[in-house]
Design a protein around this motif. Structure first.
Motif, PDB file in Angstrom:
ATOM      1  N   GLN A 242      -9.194   4.097   1.487  1.00  0.00           N
ATOM      2  CA  GLN A 242     -10.239   3.243   2.029  1.00  0.00           C
ATOM      3  C   GLN A 242      -9.676   1.891   2.448  1.00  0.00           C
ATOM      4  O   GLN A 242     -10.051   1.339   3.495  1.00  0.00           O
ATOM      5  CB  GLN A 242     -11.354   3.061   1.003  1.00  0.00           C
ATOM      6  CG  GLN A 242     -12.544   2.254   1.534  1.00  0.00           C
ATOM      7  CD  GLN A 242     -13.641   2.114   0.508  1.00  0.00           C
ATOM      8  OE1 GLN A 242     -13.487   2.543  -0.643  1.00  0.00           O
ATOM      9  NE2 GLN A 242     -14.751   1.530   0.913  1.00  0.00           N
ATOM     10  N   MET A 243      -8.754   1.358   1.651  1.00  0.00           N
ATOM     11  CA  MET A 243      -8.126   0.083   2.013  1.00  0.00           C
ATOM     12  C   MET A 243      -7.333   0.224   3.309  1.00  0.00           C
ATOM     13  O   MET A 243      -7.338  -0.672   4.153  1.00  0.00           O
ATOM     14  CB  MET A 243      -7.221  -0.385   0.874  1.00  0.00           C
ATOM     15  CG  MET A 243      -7.969  -0.848  -0.371  1.00  0.00           C
ATOM     16  SD  MET A 243      -6.854  -1.339  -1.692  1.00  0.00           S
ATOM     17  CE  MET A 243      -6.033  -2.725  -0.927  1.00  0.00           C
ATOM     18  N   GLU A 244      -6.636   1.363   3.478  1.00  0.00           N
ATOM     19  CA  GLU A 244      -5.890   1.579   4.719  1.00  0.00           C
ATOM     20  C   GLU A 244      -6.822   1.625   5.914  1.00  0.00           C
ATOM     21  O   GLU A 244      -6.533   1.023   6.966  1.00  0.00           O
ATOM     22  CB  GLU A 244      -5.094   2.891   4.621  1.00  0.00           C
ATOM     23  CG  GLU A 244      -3.846   2.785   3.771  1.00  0.00           C
ATOM     24  CD  GLU A 244      -3.042   4.062   3.830  1.00  0.00           C
ATOM     25  OE1 GLU A 244      -1.813   3.985   3.782  1.00  0.00           O
ATOM     26  OE2 GLU A 244      -3.649   5.140   3.937  1.00  0.00           O
ATOM     27  N   ARG A 245      -7.948   2.322   5.776  1.00  0.00           N
ATOM     28  CA  ARG A 245      -8.892   2.384   6.890  1.00  0.00           C
ATOM     29  C   ARG A 245      -9.470   1.002   7.196  1.00  0.00           C
ATOM     30  O   ARG A 245      -9.633   0.623   8.361  1.00  0.00           O
ATOM     31  CB  ARG A 245     -10.020   3.363   6.570  1.00  0.00           C
ATOM     32  CG  ARG A 245      -9.598   4.823   6.558  1.00  0.00           C
ATOM     33  CD  ARG A 245     -10.813   5.737   6.632  1.00  0.00           C
ATOM     34  NE  ARG A 245     -11.735   5.491   5.535  1.00  0.00           N
ATOM     35  CZ  ARG A 245     -11.710   6.133   4.368  1.00  0.00           C
ATOM     36  NH1 ARG A 245     -10.780   7.071   4.162  1.00  0.00           N
ATOM     37  NH2 ARG A 245     -12.592   5.865   3.429  1.00  0.00           N
ATOM     38  N   MET A 246      -9.763   0.250   6.163  1.00  0.00           N
ATOM     39  CA  MET A 246     -10.309  -1.080   6.371  1.00  0.00           C
ATOM     40  C   MET A 246      -9.300  -1.987   7.065  1.00  0.00           C
ATOM     41  O   MET A 246      -9.639  -2.726   7.994  1.00  0.00           O
ATOM     42  CB  MET A 246     -10.738  -1.689   5.037  1.00  0.00           C
ATOM     43  CG  MET A 246     -11.928  -0.991   4.402  1.00  0.00           C
ATOM     44  SD  MET A 246     -12.303  -1.622   2.741  1.00  0.00           S
ATOM     45  CE  MET A 246     -12.729  -3.315   3.162  1.00  0.00           C
ATOM     46  N   ILE A 247      -8.032  -1.916   6.621  1.00  0.00           N
ATOM     47  CA  ILE A 247      -6.999  -2.754   7.245  1.00  0.00           C
ATOM     48  C   ILE A 247      -6.796  -2.363   8.700  1.00  0.00           C
ATOM     49  O   ILE A 247      -6.667  -3.224   9.583  1.00  0.00           O
ATOM     50  CB  ILE A 247      -5.679  -2.642   6.445  1.00  0.00           C
ATOM     51  CG1 ILE A 247      -5.845  -3.316   5.075  1.00  0.00           C
ATOM     52  CG2 ILE A 247      -4.526  -3.274   7.213  1.00  0.00           C
ATOM     53  CD1 ILE A 247      -4.662  -3.134   4.168  1.00  0.00           C
ATOM     54  N   GLU A 248      -6.799  -1.064   8.981  1.00  0.00           N
ATOM     55  CA  GLU A 248      -6.651  -0.623  10.362  1.00  0.00           C
ATOM     56  C   GLU A 248      -7.821  -1.112  11.214  1.00  0.00           C
ATOM     57  O   GLU A 248      -7.651  -1.547  12.353  1.00  0.00           O
ATOM     58  CB  GLU A 248      -6.561   0.905  10.423  1.00  0.00           C
ATOM     59  CG  GLU A 248      -5.267   1.479   9.883  1.00  0.00           C
ATOM     60  CD  GLU A 248      -4.072   1.074  10.714  1.00  0.00           C
ATOM     61  OE1 GLU A 248      -4.241   0.775  11.925  1.00  0.00           O
ATOM     62  OE2 GLU A 248      -2.961   1.021  10.162  1.00  0.00           O
ATOM     63  N   GLY A 249      -9.023  -1.039  10.645  1.00  0.00           N
ATOM     64  CA  GLY A 249     -10.183  -1.521  11.385  1.00  0.00           C
ATOM     65  C   GLY A 249     -10.127  -3.014  11.634  1.00  0.00           C
ATOM     66  O   GLY A 249     -10.415  -3.492  12.739  1.00  0.00           O
TER      67      GLY A 249
ATOM     68  N   LEU B  67       0.829  -1.206   0.000  1.00  0.00           N
ATOM     69  CA  LEU B  67       0.000   0.000   0.000  1.00  0.00           C
ATOM     70  C   LEU B  67       0.867   1.260   0.000  1.00  0.00           C
ATOM     71  O   LEU B  67       0.547   2.252  -0.663  1.00  0.00           O
ATOM     72  CB  LEU B  67      -0.932   0.000   1.218  1.00  0.00           C
ATOM     73  CG  LEU B  67      -2.183  -0.877   1.132  1.00  0.00           C
ATOM     74  CD1 LEU B  67      -2.947  -0.836   2.438  1.00  0.00           C
ATOM     75  CD2 LEU B  67      -3.072  -0.435  -0.016  1.00  0.00           C
ATOM     76  N   THR B  68       1.958   1.221   0.751  1.00  0.00           N
ATOM     77  CA  THR B  68       2.861   2.376   0.768  1.00  0.00           C
ATOM     78  C   THR B  68       3.478   2.595  -0.603  1.00  0.00           C
ATOM     79  O   THR B  68       3.601   3.744  -1.076  1.00  0.00           O
ATOM     80  CB  THR B  68       3.957   2.161   1.820  1.00  0.00           C
ATOM     81  OG1 THR B  68       3.341   1.952   3.109  1.00  0.00           O
ATOM     82  CG2 THR B  68       4.867   3.374   1.907  1.00  0.00           C
ATOM     83  N   ARG B  69       3.890   1.503  -1.281  1.00  0.00           N
ATOM     84  CA  ARG B  69       4.445   1.644  -2.628  1.00  0.00           C
ATOM     85  C   ARG B  69       3.398   2.201  -3.587  1.00  0.00           C
ATOM     86  O   ARG B  69       3.700   3.052  -4.435  1.00  0.00           O
ATOM     87  CB  ARG B  69       4.946   0.287  -3.124  1.00  0.00           C
ATOM     88  CG  ARG B  69       6.209  -0.198  -2.420  1.00  0.00           C
ATOM     89  CD  ARG B  69       6.919  -1.257  -3.246  1.00  0.00           C
ATOM     90  NE  ARG B  69       6.052  -2.396  -3.529  1.00  0.00           N
ATOM     91  CZ  ARG B  69       6.015  -3.503  -2.812  1.00  0.00           C
ATOM     92  NH1 ARG B  69       6.810  -3.623  -1.742  1.00  0.00           N
ATOM     93  NH2 ARG B  69       5.188  -4.499  -3.127  1.00  0.00           N
ATOM     94  N   MET B  70       2.150   1.731  -3.456  1.00  0.00           N
ATOM     95  CA  MET B  70       1.092   2.235  -4.317  1.00  0.00           C
ATOM     96  C   MET B  70       0.862   3.731  -4.091  1.00  0.00           C
ATOM     97  O   MET B  70       0.658   4.496  -5.040  1.00  0.00           O
ATOM     98  CB  MET B  70      -0.192   1.457  -4.064  1.00  0.00           C
ATOM     99  CG  MET B  70      -0.131  -0.001  -4.509  1.00  0.00           C
ATOM    100  SD  MET B  70      -1.579  -0.966  -3.987  1.00  0.00           S
ATOM    101  CE  MET B  70      -2.868  -0.103  -4.911  1.00  0.00           C
ATOM    102  N   LYS B  71       0.889   4.163  -2.824  1.00  0.00           N
ATOM    103  CA  LYS B  71       0.706   5.587  -2.538  1.00  0.00           C
ATOM    104  C   LYS B  71       1.833   6.420  -3.134  1.00  0.00           C
ATOM    105  O   LYS B  71       1.606   7.506  -3.679  1.00  0.00           O
ATOM    106  CB  LYS B  71       0.629   5.802  -1.024  1.00  0.00           C
ATOM    107  CG  LYS B  71      -0.646   5.264  -0.390  1.00  0.00           C
ATOM    108  CD  LYS B  71      -0.621   5.422   1.110  1.00  0.00           C
ATOM    109  CE  LYS B  71      -0.576   6.874   1.515  1.00  0.00           C
ATOM    110  NZ  LYS B  71      -0.643   7.040   2.989  1.00  0.00           N
ATOM    111  N   LEU B  72       3.082   5.920  -3.046  1.00  0.00           N
ATOM    112  CA  LEU B  72       4.216   6.658  -3.623  1.00  0.00           C
ATOM    113  C   LEU B  72       4.100   6.732  -5.131  1.00  0.00           C
ATOM    114  O   LEU B  72       4.358   7.784  -5.751  1.00  0.00           O
ATOM    115  CB  LEU B  72       5.521   5.977  -3.212  1.00  0.00           C
ATOM    116  CG  LEU B  72       5.906   6.091  -1.735  1.00  0.00           C
ATOM    117  CD1 LEU B  72       7.165   5.285  -1.440  1.00  0.00           C
ATOM    118  CD2 LEU B  72       6.125   7.552  -1.339  1.00  0.00           C
TER     119      LEU B  72
END
Length: 461
Positions: free
Chosen positions: A299-306, A274-279
């Motif tokens: 949204q994927m980051e929020r879902m993973i955190e949840g 996800l970090t690579r995708m954001k960069l």
């Protein structure tokens, strides 16, 4: 007083908090008299047969030994009285000599009253075996020409015998009609029973203490607290249960640790791409497609955190005494920084054994849930029903009563009753209830006086 304050202040039943221990509210009259604790019931099991045995033993002794002994002593005394009457009626025995023999040989204090009138027998109001047996024995020896008084003198019994032209007055000590073995037997019976009862009570208390410690250890472990000094004790069955509890506790700890370790690896593996995708997305020029992809990544980051927060639970956080007001203030301050309107009212300061971060996450979820679907969130903290009650009310659309338990299930969102455009993964209330249960409390939902949803969080003190 406003409608909201009336709703908060009015008394509530224990079952309204969903913390009932399964005991019936109204017990039959017989069960109300019985002890509720294991020690009390065990003592009752020991005491009832002991009392029953004492009653039966006393009845057998009273009916057999005491009655027989009193009858034989009364017969002996009646024989001595008859002998005195015969001596006084013998022309060969002077009256003075007969009275002297009565004192020294028969232990009877005798007096002859010329021309005396025979009185009436005086007996106890509620009857007496001594009076009945003595009266029967004298009737067999002398016939109806006597009267006895077993009431007037505390230590002696008076007997009058009609000699025809004179009256014979006799006084005899009650000891001649009473056996001291009666007191000895009763004292021995009662004393030995008391000693046996005390010994049995002490032994039962030791056994119950082992069961109580096991229950406390299980309760503490269920609340997230550990008892490292807990060791099996008591009877073999209690030791076996304690050993099984220790093994279960170790298996649960090991399972939680393995799950946490696995989730840490999953978290690392998912966050790296996800970090690579954001960069890579940040290096591309702006375009509608790129903005849409960025929103998907967020949204994927929020879902993973949840997901990780739900699966991770409380992690390895230790329980410690926490000032609840500071924790609530932090959660409210965080919500206000996010733009939520929160009205806070705390009745009195309370210190509780909590896992601070887990409990703050629980409060934050409840406040955020109310702020997401309403304009105003009201938070009330007070002592209720032997614990701390936290009420979180909002003025949103609320949840239908038949669907309030559904929202506690993981990943469940009630689209019909909540705005589907809002964020969230349906884990906030699940995490909050898990945290409440881990602290020995309960989280329930109901209708709010503000028109929306009320979340009631109760924690034991």
């Amino acid at each position: 007083m406003s409608t909201y304050e009336e709703s908060f202040e009015r008394p509530r039943r224990l079952e309204d908090l969903s913390i009932s221990l399964g005991r019936p509210e109204r017990l039959p009259p017989l069960k109300r008299l019985l002890p509720r604790g294991f020690l009390g019931r065990s003592v009752l099991i020991l005491l009832l047969p002991l009392v029953l045995l004492q009653v039966i033993s006393a009845w057998v002794f009273y009916d057999r030994h005491y009655d027989t002994t009193t009858w034989r002593l009364a017969q002996g005394l009646a024989g001595d009285v008859e002998m005195m009457v015969r001596l006084l009626g013998s022309p060969e025995m002077p009256e003075e000599r007969a009275l002297a023999l009565s004192q020294h040989i028969f232990w009877l204090r005798a007096e002859v009253v010329p021309g005396g009138q025979l009185g009436v027998s005086v007996e106890p109001r509620f009857g007496s075996i001594l009076h009945e047996r003595l009266e029967t024995a004298l009737m067999e020896r002398l016939g109806p020409r006597f009267a006895i008084d077993t009431v007037s003198l505390p230590k002696d019994v008076q007997i009058q015998v009609n000699l025809g032209d004179s009256l014979l007055n006799l006084e005899v000590s009650r000891k001649r009609l009473f056996s001291v073995t009666t007191y000895i037997f009763l004292m021995w019976m009662v004393g030995s029973s008391i000693v046996l009862f005390v010994v049995a009570f002490l032994v039962m208390r030791i056994q119950v203490r082992a069961i109580t410690r096991l229950a406390q250890a299980a309760d503490s472990f269920g609340k997230g607290r550990d008892l490292p000094d807990f060791t099996p004790e008591g009877a073999d069955e209690v030791r076996q249960a304690a050993a099984a509890f220790i093994q279960m506790r170790e298996r649960i700890k090991r399972q939680i640790q393995q799950r946490t370790t696995m989730l840490a690896g999953v978290s690392h593996d998912l966050r790296t791409p996800l970090t690579r995708m954001k960069l890579e997305l940040a290096m591309l020029r702006d375009a509608p497609e790129i903005a849409s992809l960025k929103q998907d990544v967020q949204q994927m980051e929020r879902m993973i955190e949840g997901y990780l927060a739900f699966a991770r639970g409380e992690g390895g956080e230790e329980t410690k005494l926490t000032f609840l007001a500071d924790l609530v203030d932090r959660a409210v301050a965080d919500a206000r920084r996010e733009g939520a309107t929160v009205d806070l009212h705390m009745e009195q300061p309370v210190t509780l054994p909590l896992k601070p971060e887990a409990f703050r996450r629980c409060l934050s979820n409840l406040i955020a849930n109310g702020a997401r679907y309403g304009k105003l969130v009201s938070l009330r903290v007070g002592l209720r029903h032997g614990g701390v009650e936290i009420l979180v009310d909002d003025d949103g659309p609320g949840i239908p009563q038949e669907q309030r338990e559904e929202v506690f299930k993981p990943f469940v969102r009630l689209e019909d009753s909540r705005n589907p455009d809002t964020g969230g993964t349906g884990l906030g209330l699940s995490i909050s209830r898990d945290v409440a249960h881990s602290h020995g409390g309960e989280l329930t939902l109901s209708e709010s006086p503000l028109g929306g949803l009320r979340a009631r969080l109760w924690l034991p003190i």
